[in-house]
Write a protein that holds these residues in place. Sequence first.
Motif, PDB file in Angstrom:
ATOM      1  N   UNK A  38      31.085  32.535  32.101  1.00 39.93           N
ATOM      2  CA  UNK A  38      31.667  33.869  32.034  1.00 39.93           C
ATOM      3  C   UNK A  38      32.420  34.162  30.750  1.00 39.93           C
ATOM      4  N   UNK A  39      32.669  33.147  29.940  1.00 40.03           N
ATOM      5  CA  UNK A  39      33.384  33.410  28.684  1.00 40.03           C
ATOM      6  C   UNK A  39      32.558  34.348  27.810  1.00 40.03           C
ATOM      7  N   UNK A  40      31.262  34.099  27.694  1.00 38.79           N
ATOM      8  CA  UNK A  40      30.391  34.978  26.895  1.00 38.79           C
ATOM      9  C   UNK A  40      30.329  36.376  27.471  1.00 38.79           C
ATOM     10  N   UNK A  41      30.249  36.479  28.797  1.00 39.01           N
ATOM     11  CA  UNK A  41      30.230  37.779  29.463  1.00 39.01           C
ATOM     12  C   UNK A  41      31.527  38.541  29.203  1.00 39.01           C
ATOM     13  N   UNK A  42      32.633  37.837  29.296  1.00 36.76           N
ATOM     14  CA  UNK A  42      33.929  38.491  29.082  1.00 36.76           C
ATOM     15  C   UNK A  42      34.088  38.932  27.638  1.00 36.76           C
ATOM     16  N   UNK A  43      33.620  38.130  26.709  1.00 38.14           N
ATOM     17  CA  UNK A  43      33.714  38.509  25.288  1.00 38.14           C
ATOM     18  C   UNK A  43      32.859  39.747  25.012  1.00 38.14           C
ATOM     19  N   UNK A  44      31.643  39.789  25.571  1.00 35.08           N
ATOM     20  CA  UNK A  44      30.766  40.955  25.374  1.00 35.08           C
ATOM     21  C   UNK A  44      31.400  42.202  26.001  1.00 35.08           C
ATOM     22  N   UNK A  68      38.632  37.483  22.529  1.00 36.01           N
ATOM     23  CA  UNK A  68      39.746  37.081  23.385  1.00 36.01           C
ATOM     24  C   UNK A  68      39.869  35.559  23.374  1.00 36.01           C
ATOM     25  N   UNK A  69      41.076  35.058  23.628  1.00 39.31           N
ATOM     26  CA  UNK A  69      41.184  33.610  23.768  1.00 39.31           C
ATOM     27  C   UNK A  69      40.536  33.225  25.091  1.00 39.31           C
ATOM     28  N   UNK A  70      40.080  31.975  25.243  1.00 42.36           N
ATOM     29  CA  UNK A  70      39.301  31.584  26.425  1.00 42.36           C
ATOM     30  C   UNK A  70      40.005  31.860  27.760  1.00 42.36           C
ATOM     31  N   UNK A  71      41.294  31.674  27.874  1.00 43.27           N
ATOM     32  CA  UNK A  71      41.992  31.933  29.143  1.00 43.27           C
ATOM     33  C   UNK A  71      41.980  33.414  29.497  1.00 43.27           C
ATOM     34  N   UNK A  72      42.218  34.280  28.512  1.00 41.92           N
ATOM     35  CA  UNK A  72      42.168  35.716  28.776  1.00 41.92           C
ATOM     36  C   UNK A  72      40.748  36.145  29.113  1.00 41.92           C
ATOM     37  N   UNK A  73      39.753  35.535  28.453  1.00 41.58           N
ATOM     38  CA  UNK A  73      38.356  35.862  28.732  1.00 41.58           C
ATOM     39  C   UNK A  73      37.990  35.482  30.167  1.00 41.58           C
ATOM     40  N   UNK A  74      38.422  34.299  30.590  1.00 42.64           N
ATOM     41  CA  UNK A  74      38.145  33.864  31.961  1.00 42.64           C
ATOM     42  C   UNK A  74      38.828  34.797  32.957  1.00 42.64           C
TER      43      UNK A  74
END
Length: 175
Positions: A38-44, A68-74
């Motif tokens: 989901x990190x890629x999904x959140x970044x997109x 976004x930083x990985x925690x915010x992206x998650x």
Amino acid sequence: MILPLAKLGTLALRTLSKPVANRLKAQATRHPRFREMIVGLAQANHKFTVQLQRRIYGHATDVEVRPLDPEKAVQAAADIFGELIVFSVGVGAVLFEVQRSARSEARKEASRKNEIEDLRQREEDLSRELQLLKERQDKFESFLKERGYVGRLPFRQAQHDTILKKPSALSPSPV
């Protein structure tokens, strides 16, 4: 009786889906494979949202969007996941209501068609019966003519006078 219970059930399902979505969201943020996916999904999603907001506010859209930083992206992806669950349950409830309503209308329409068909059949039966009675009356009158009772029993005249609301020869005269 079934209608209020069905609506109450769909409302309860939608209400219960929110805590379930929150629980799934919390579990998903702890799962390592889900976090990777989901990190890629959140970044997109973040990039799309920022560019859309910049277009709405009239700012330049050709600038680089910081990831976004990985925690915010998650966390952002988990929020999207939770909202998707709640939305899916709501859509399912609406589709259920629409289908139930359509089935109910189809049953009503079938009932109306059956009633109309029954009325048509009854009309045809009554029409045949009336035709049969007219034929029997004609046969009876021809029988009476053969026997010489032509002017003595005014069947047709009495029927005709009743229709026209005229007193017939058989009705008592007013005193």
